[in-house]
Design a protein around this motif. Structure first.
Motif, PDB file in Angstrom:
ATOM      1  N   PRO A  36      62.318  63.797  36.300  1.00 46.11           N
ATOM      2  CA  PRO A  36      61.881  62.901  37.385  1.00 46.11           C
ATOM      3  C   PRO A  36      63.071  62.488  38.251  1.00 46.11           C
ATOM      4  O   PRO A  36      64.224  62.730  37.911  1.00 46.11           O
ATOM      5  CB  PRO A  36      61.304  61.695  36.641  1.00 46.11           C
ATOM      6  N   SER A  37      62.770  61.818  39.353  1.00 43.10           N
ATOM      7  CA  SER A  37      63.814  61.347  40.264  1.00 43.10           C
ATOM      8  C   SER A  37      64.712  60.327  39.592  1.00 43.10           C
ATOM      9  O   SER A  37      64.284  59.578  38.719  1.00 43.10           O
ATOM     10  CB  SER A  37      63.192  60.726  41.507  1.00 43.10           C
ATOM     11  N   GLY A  38      65.950  60.328  40.010  1.00 42.40           N
ATOM     12  CA  GLY A  38      66.971  59.397  39.550  1.00 42.40           C
ATOM     13  C   GLY A  38      68.261  59.764  40.259  1.00 42.40           C
ATOM     14  O   GLY A  38      68.294  60.716  41.054  1.00 42.40           O
ATOM     15  N   ASP A  39      69.331  59.064  39.984  1.00 41.86           N
ATOM     16  CA  ASP A  39      70.629  59.338  40.597  1.00 41.86           C
ATOM     17  C   ASP A  39      71.143  60.695  40.116  1.00 41.86           C
ATOM     18  O   ASP A  39      71.401  60.874  38.927  1.00 41.86           O
ATOM     19  CB  ASP A  39      71.609  58.216  40.247  1.00 41.86           C
ATOM     20  N   ALA A  40      71.323  61.627  41.038  1.00 42.18           N
ATOM     21  CA  ALA A  40      71.669  63.008  40.688  1.00 42.18           C
ATOM     22  C   ALA A  40      73.002  63.108  39.953  1.00 42.18           C
ATOM     23  O   ALA A  40      73.109  63.817  38.949  1.00 42.18           O
ATOM     24  CB  ALA A  40      71.700  63.877  41.949  1.00 42.18           C
ATOM     25  N   LEU A  41      74.022  62.422  40.428  1.00 40.30           N
ATOM     26  CA  LEU A  41      75.338  62.531  39.801  1.00 40.30           C
ATOM     27  C   LEU A  41      75.346  61.913  38.408  1.00 40.30           C
ATOM     28  O   LEU A  41      75.936  62.458  37.479  1.00 40.30           O
ATOM     29  CB  LEU A  41      76.417  61.908  40.683  1.00 40.30           C
ATOM     30  N   ARG A  42      74.668  60.791  38.248  1.00 40.34           N
ATOM     31  CA  ARG A  42      74.575  60.190  36.908  1.00 40.34           C
ATOM     32  C   ARG A  42      73.837  61.112  35.951  1.00 40.34           C
ATOM     33  O   ARG A  42      74.236  61.281  34.802  1.00 40.34           O
ATOM     34  CB  ARG A  42      73.879  58.836  36.978  1.00 40.34           C
ATOM     35  N   LEU A  43      72.741  61.703  36.416  1.00 39.51           N
ATOM     36  CA  LEU A  43      71.997  62.652  35.588  1.00 39.51           C
ATOM     37  C   LEU A  43      72.882  63.840  35.208  1.00 39.51           C
ATOM     38  O   LEU A  43      72.930  64.232  34.032  1.00 39.51           O
ATOM     39  CB  LEU A  43      70.770  63.168  36.335  1.00 39.51           C
ATOM     40  N   ALA A  44      73.556  64.412  36.187  1.00 39.58           N
ATOM     41  CA  ALA A  44      74.405  65.578  35.930  1.00 39.58           C
ATOM     42  C   ALA A  44      75.480  65.254  34.902  1.00 39.58           C
ATOM     43  O   ALA A  44      75.751  66.053  33.998  1.00 39.58           O
ATOM     44  CB  ALA A  44      75.026  66.079  37.231  1.00 39.58           C
ATOM     45  N   ASN A  45      76.092  64.086  35.026  1.00 40.34           N
ATOM     46  CA  ASN A  45      77.138  63.698  34.073  1.00 40.34           C
ATOM     47  C   ASN A  45      76.594  63.524  32.668  1.00 40.34           C
ATOM     48  O   ASN A  45      77.218  63.949  31.695  1.00 40.34           O
ATOM     49  CB  ASN A  45      77.844  62.419  34.528  1.00 40.34           C
ATOM     50  N   GLN A  46      75.445  62.906  32.537  1.00 42.47           N
ATOM     51  CA  GLN A  46      74.857  62.708  31.220  1.00 42.47           C
ATOM     52  C   GLN A  46      74.461  64.043  30.583  1.00 42.47           C
ATOM     53  O   GLN A  46      74.705  64.273  29.398  1.00 42.47           O
ATOM     54  CB  GLN A  46      73.632  61.786  31.311  1.00 42.47           C
ATOM     55  N   ILE A  47      73.870  64.925  31.370  1.00 39.61           N
ATOM     56  CA  ILE A  47      73.486  66.235  30.862  1.00 39.61           C
ATOM     57  C   ILE A  47      74.730  67.013  30.448  1.00 39.61           C
ATOM     58  O   ILE A  47      74.773  67.617  29.372  1.00 39.61           O
ATOM     59  CB  ILE A  47      72.655  67.004  31.909  1.00 39.61           C
TER      60      ILE A  47
END
Length: 115
Positions: A36-47
């Motif tokens: 789902p939608s969320g902050d792209a950079l935060r998501l990328a870092n967590q993944i």
């Protein structure tokens, strides 16, 4: 205060983002999912952190995470560089990380997105 050299490159492409360590970013293998939608950079870092934890013993591994905007959130590509051939067990580990419900819930919580 010590200055820390940033080791991760961020390539912004429209709404999307690619996070990688070695330039240029290269996918020797890739696993895909949607979030789902969320902050792209935060998501990328967590993944990236979770994929790295799962594959840090893979020789020559360097993660690449790409998020592209789709209608109802993000199309996620996770994988990266590896020295030599990539066994199916490595791909299965990345798939397990991407599809783990607790990982996904934590990522969305941190990224401030829908669940």
């Amino acid at each position: 205060m010590l200055a820390v050299k940033r080791r991760w490159h961020v390539l912004r492409e429209g709404d999307g983002v690619t996070l990688y360590r070695q330039s240029p970013p290269r996918f020797d293998f890739v696993v895909q999912t949607q979030l789902p939608s969320g902050d792209a950079l935060r998501l990328a870092n967590q993944i990236r952190q979770d994929v790295w934890r799962a594959l840090q013993t893979v020789r020559g591994f360097s993660p690449v995470i790409r998020l592209r905007r789709v209608e109802d959130g993000w199309a996620v590509e996770a994988g990266g560089r590896a020295a030599g051939s990539v066994p199916n067990t490595v791909i299965a580990r990345v798939d397990a990380v991407l599809n783990d419900p607790s990982n996904r819930a934590r990522w969305m919580r941190i990224a401030g997105g829908a669940r």
